[in-house]
Enzyme design. Sequence first.
Site, PDB file in Angstrom:
ATOM      1  N   HIS A  53      29.241 -25.561  26.106  1.00 17.69           N
ATOM      2  CA  HIS A  53      29.327 -24.113  25.941  1.00 17.69           C
ATOM      3  C   HIS A  53      29.909 -23.537  27.240  1.00 17.69           C
ATOM      4  CE1 HIS A  53      26.688 -24.724  22.564  1.00 17.69           C
ATOM      5  NE2 HIS A  53      26.432 -23.440  22.378  1.00 17.69           N
ATOM      6  N   HIS A  99      23.550 -25.375  16.073  1.00 17.81           N
ATOM      7  CA  HIS A  99      22.311 -25.868  16.689  1.00 17.81           C
ATOM      8  C   HIS A  99      21.308 -26.059  15.564  1.00 17.81           C
ATOM      9  CE1 HIS A  99      23.765 -24.716  20.740  1.00 17.81           C
ATOM     10  NE2 HIS A  99      24.427 -23.805  20.047  1.00 17.81           N
ATOM     11  N   ASP A 115      26.815 -21.408  14.690  1.00 17.92           N
ATOM     12  CA  ASP A 115      25.937 -21.370  15.869  1.00 17.92           C
ATOM     13  C   ASP A 115      24.452 -21.496  15.475  1.00 17.92           C
ATOM     14  OD1 ASP A 115      25.537 -21.392  18.600  1.00 17.92           O
ATOM     15  OD2 ASP A 115      26.021 -19.287  18.933  1.00 17.92           O
ATOM     16  N   ASP A 116      23.795 -20.362  15.217  1.00 17.93           N
ATOM     17  CA  ASP A 116      22.363 -20.354  14.859  1.00 17.93           C
ATOM     18  C   ASP A 116      22.168 -19.466  13.631  1.00 17.93           C
ATOM     19  OD1 ASP A 116      21.219 -21.713  17.395  1.00 17.93           O
ATOM     20  OD2 ASP A 116      22.504 -20.128  18.175  1.00 17.93           O
ATOM     21  N   HIS A 176      29.992 -26.387  15.530  1.00 19.69           N
ATOM     22  CA  HIS A 176      29.131 -25.710  16.522  1.00 19.69           C
ATOM     23  C   HIS A 176      27.924 -25.143  15.783  1.00 19.69           C
ATOM     24  CE1 HIS A 176      28.932 -22.705  20.150  1.00 19.69           C
ATOM     25  NE2 HIS A 176      27.731 -22.967  19.681  1.00 19.69           N
ATOM     26  N   GLU A 227      31.080 -17.879  26.842  1.00 18.94           N
ATOM     27  CA  GLU A 227      30.409 -17.066  25.813  1.00 18.94           C
ATOM     28  C   GLU A 227      30.009 -15.762  26.514  1.00 18.94           C
ATOM     29  OE1 GLU A 227      26.623 -18.687  24.536  1.00 18.94           O
ATOM     30  OE2 GLU A 227      26.485 -17.360  22.789  1.00 18.94           O
TER      31      GLU A 227
HETATM   32  N1  ADE Z   1      21.475 -22.419  22.125  1.00 13.51           N
HETATM   33  C1  ADE Z   1      21.476 -22.038  20.840  1.00 13.51           C
HETATM   34  N2  ADE Z   1      22.442 -21.150  20.611  1.00 13.51           N
HETATM   35  C2  ADE Z   1      23.093 -20.967  21.775  1.00 13.51           C
HETATM   36  C3  ADE Z   1      24.195 -20.184  22.195  1.00 13.51           C
HETATM   37  N3  ADE Z   1      24.843 -19.366  21.359  1.00 13.51           N
HETATM   38  N4  ADE Z   1      24.570 -20.232  23.478  1.00 13.51           N
HETATM   39  C4  ADE Z   1      23.908 -21.019  24.334  1.00 13.51           C
HETATM   40  N5  ADE Z   1      22.886 -21.782  24.000  1.00 13.51           N
HETATM   41  C5  ADE Z   1      22.472 -21.755  22.728  1.00 13.51           C
HETATM   42 ZN    ZN Z   2      25.941 -22.490  20.529  1.00 11.92          ZN
END
Ligand code: ADE
Ligand code: ZN
Length: 331
Positions: A194, A16, A275-276, A14, A197
Site C-alpha cells: 500500500h 483484505h 478493499d474492505d 486488493h 493512499e
Molecule cells: N487495512 C485494511 N484496509 C486498509 C487500507 N485501505 N489501507 C491500509 N490498510 C488497510
Molecule cells: Zn487495502
Amino acid sequence: MQSFIQSLPKAELHLHIEGTLEPELMFQLAHRNGIPLPYPSVEALRAAYDFDDLQSFLDLYYQGADVLRTEQDFYDLTWAYLQRCAEQNVVHVEIFFDPQTHTDRGIEFEVVLNGIHRALEAGRTKLGISSFLILCFLRHLSEESAFATLQQALPHKDKIIGIGLDSSELGHPPAKFERVFAEARNAGFELVAHAGEEGPPEYIWEALQRLKVARIDHGVRCQEDPELVLELEQRQTPLTVCPLSNLKLKVIDRMEDHNLLWLLEQGLLVTINADDPAYFGGYLLENYVACVEALDLSKEQVRQLAANGFKASFLSETDKARWLTVVATSL
Ligand code: ADE
Ligand code: ZN
C-alpha cells in the site's frame, strides 16, 4: 451497463479478507465464541461505519476482527466472501490477510492460514474461483515483528504467493520495511505494498525503488508528481485502486472527483478493487458501477479495467491470455 459489468469475468487484486466481515457474521461469531460486542445490534454497528480517515476505519476494523478465533471462523469468513464473488462473476482473487492482527491476541498463525486456505480450496473446487493469498505486514508495528511474521510464513510458502504492507500509512514509510522485503524477495515471494493512499508520492517511489514491489496498492496520490506518473506508465506497474474505499475514507470528497479515469488516460495499468467491502458499502461489482455512474465510463473503458485486473494479476501467462480473450469477446 450493469448487466455488462456483471457478465464480464473480473479479477480482484486488493481485498483484505478481514474487511469482508459483515456485521451479521460479526454478531454470529461473537455469539458462537461468547464475546460481548460494544454495539446492541447489527444496525447500530453499521451506523458506526462513518469514517473521517484511514485511522478511524482501522480502529473499528481491528476491533471487529476480535470475533475471529477459530479455524472455522476464518473458513466461514472467507467462504462468505467467495460466495459473493461467485454471484458477481469474480473469477480470480488475490486476497490479503493480516496475521499480526490475530497472532498478537494469541491466535495461532496456522489457525488463521488453514481456515482461509481451506475455504480458498473449496472456492476452487466448488465455485471455480482461482485464488492466491498475500500476507500483509502491519506497518504500524515494528520491523522486528515483520521479520518474525515472515519466519512464520516460510514453512507455508506453498499457500502464500506474496507479501504486502498495509495499516496506518502516514508516519510509516515503506523504507521502514526495506530489509524484511529484501528477505521476502530472496525467499521467492511476490511483493506488493500500500502506498499513496493517504501518504505522499514519495512513499510510492520508496515502494518501487526500495521495496521493489510488483504492484502498488492504491497509489492514487501519484498524480501529484508528474515524474512518478511517467515512471509508473513506463514500468506498467499496476495500481490496485479502490474507489468506494477512497470515498468512505475521505481520500476524495465525491466520487466525481476520483482520478481513476485520469490515471487510465495517462496509460497507467489501473485496476478496480473493493478493499474492505463490508465496511465501505460495496463489493467489486458495486465499485465498478459507482465509477461508471460518477465518471461516465464507456463500455470499452470498463472492458479495459476488467482486462487490466487479469494483466496485473500473478496468474500464469497462459491463464491471463485465456481470461483476456473472454473479456475481449464479452458482449
Ligand atoms: N487495512 C485494511 N484496509 C486498509 C487500507 N485501505 N489501507 C491500509 N490498510 C488497510
Ligand atoms: Zn487495502
